[in-house]
Enzyme design. Structure first.
Site, PDB file in Angstrom:
ATOM      1  CE  LYS A   9      -3.987  -2.154   2.308  1.00  0.00           C
ATOM      2  NZ  LYS A   9      -4.879  -2.084   3.513  1.00  0.00           N
ATOM      3  CE1 TYR A  49      -9.579  -2.795   0.631  1.00  0.00           C
ATOM      4  CE2 TYR A  49      -8.624  -0.952  -0.555  1.00  0.00           C
ATOM      5  CZ  TYR A  49      -8.481  -2.049   0.266  1.00  0.00           C
ATOM      6  OH  TYR A  49      -7.238  -2.403   0.751  1.00  0.00           O
ATOM      7  CG  PHE A  57     -13.039   2.102   7.319  1.00  0.00           C
ATOM      8  CD1 PHE A  57     -12.608   1.514   6.133  1.00  0.00           C
ATOM      9  CD2 PHE A  57     -13.661   1.286   8.264  1.00  0.00           C
ATOM     10  CE1 PHE A  57     -12.808   0.174   5.868  1.00  0.00           C
ATOM     11  CE2 PHE A  57     -13.874  -0.066   8.004  1.00  0.00           C
ATOM     12  CZ  PHE A  57     -13.441  -0.618   6.805  1.00  0.00           C
ATOM     13  NE  ARG A  85      -6.535 -11.826   5.910  1.00  0.00           N
ATOM     14  CZ  ARG A  85      -7.198 -10.664   5.851  1.00  0.00           C
ATOM     15  NH1 ARG A  85      -7.296 -10.007   4.704  1.00  0.00           N
ATOM     16  NH2 ARG A  85      -7.755 -10.159   6.917  1.00  0.00           N
ATOM     17  CB  THR A  91      -7.288  -5.184  10.158  1.00  0.00           C
ATOM     18  OG1 THR A  91      -7.824  -6.335   9.509  1.00  0.00           O
ATOM     19  CG2 THR A  91      -7.597  -3.933   9.348  1.00  0.00           C
ATOM     20  NE  ARG A 102      -2.508  -5.483   7.369  1.00  0.00           N
ATOM     21  CZ  ARG A 102      -3.698  -5.970   7.021  1.00  0.00           C
ATOM     22  NH1 ARG A 102      -4.280  -6.896   7.768  1.00  0.00           N
ATOM     23  NH2 ARG A 102      -4.303  -5.528   5.930  1.00  0.00           N
ATOM     24  CG  ASN A 112      -3.579  -2.019   7.053  1.00  0.00           C
ATOM     25  OD1 ASN A 112      -3.469  -1.709   5.871  1.00  0.00           O
ATOM     26  ND2 ASN A 112      -4.623  -2.664   7.527  1.00  0.00           N
ATOM     27  CG  HIS A 115      -5.541  -6.286  -0.071  1.00  0.00           C
ATOM     28  ND1 HIS A 115      -6.762  -6.232   0.567  1.00  0.00           N
ATOM     29  CD2 HIS A 115      -5.654  -7.255  -1.028  1.00  0.00           C
ATOM     30  CE1 HIS A 115      -7.582  -7.120   0.002  1.00  0.00           C
ATOM     31  NE2 HIS A 115      -6.932  -7.751  -0.961  1.00  0.00           N
ATOM     32  CD  GLU A 126      -9.195  -9.336  -3.156  1.00  0.00           C
ATOM     33  OE1 GLU A 126     -10.032  -9.000  -2.302  1.00  0.00           O
ATOM     34  OE2 GLU A 126      -8.048  -9.736  -2.852  1.00  0.00           O
TER      35      GLU A 126
END
Ligand code: ADP
Ligand code: MG
Length: 139
Positions: A9, A49, A57, A85, A91, A102, A112, A115, A126
């Protein structure tokens, strides 16, 4: 073997830590089989998203995700979705386990750093959102 979708990100590209993040991914036996550096448009970010469009948010998330370059990539390995993950961590970095991406790098619950897809169904959606099959090279 299966595949998952990953984004590094804007907070991470800005801090020049994409290599540090991908080192952790590769050390955990996930192979980067597709990768590109792009800037998300508002439309592309909102589409990606869409599931969060009613969340408080959402607008901040879109502004953040379009604020700088991102690296979109496809990872392949055993149990890729679940494994990635786990490597990413929770998150909210305050809840992320030691050693996770993270925990190590995220600035806060929004910025964070990464993704990762949350299911095999979503990983396919995705991956297809960003890559043509001929851009994915696994041998
Ligand atoms: P994850 O990325 O861990 O799958 P979600 O799908 O719930 O998390 O949320 C998508 C992204 O939206 C998060 O990674 C984070 O950047 C942002 N986000 C989630 N929850 C919040 C929140 N409470 N406040 C601000 N941003 C959030
Ligand atoms: Mg999610």
């Amino acid at each position: 073997m299966n595949r998952t979708f990953s984004i590094i990100k804007p907070d991470a590209t800005k801090r020049n830590i994409t290599g540090a993040i991908n080192k952790i991914i590769e050390e955990n036996n996930l192979v980067i089989i597709a990768q590109k550096r792009i800037k998300l448009s508002k439309d592309i970010a909102e589409g990606f998203y869409a599931i969060h469009k009613d969340k408080s948010f959402f607008n901040d998330l879109i502004e953040y995700m379009t604020s700088g370059p991102v690296i979109v990539q496809v990872l392949e390995g055993e149990n890729a979705v679940e494994k990635y993950r786990g490597i990413m961590g929770a998150t909210n970095p305050e809840n992320a386990e030691d050693g996770t991406i993270r925990k190590l790098f995220a600035l806060n619950i929004q910025e964070n750093s990464v993704h990762g897809s949350d299911s095999d169904t979503n990983s396919k959606i995705e991956i297809n959102y960003f890559f043509d099959e001929n851009e994915i090279i696994n041998n």
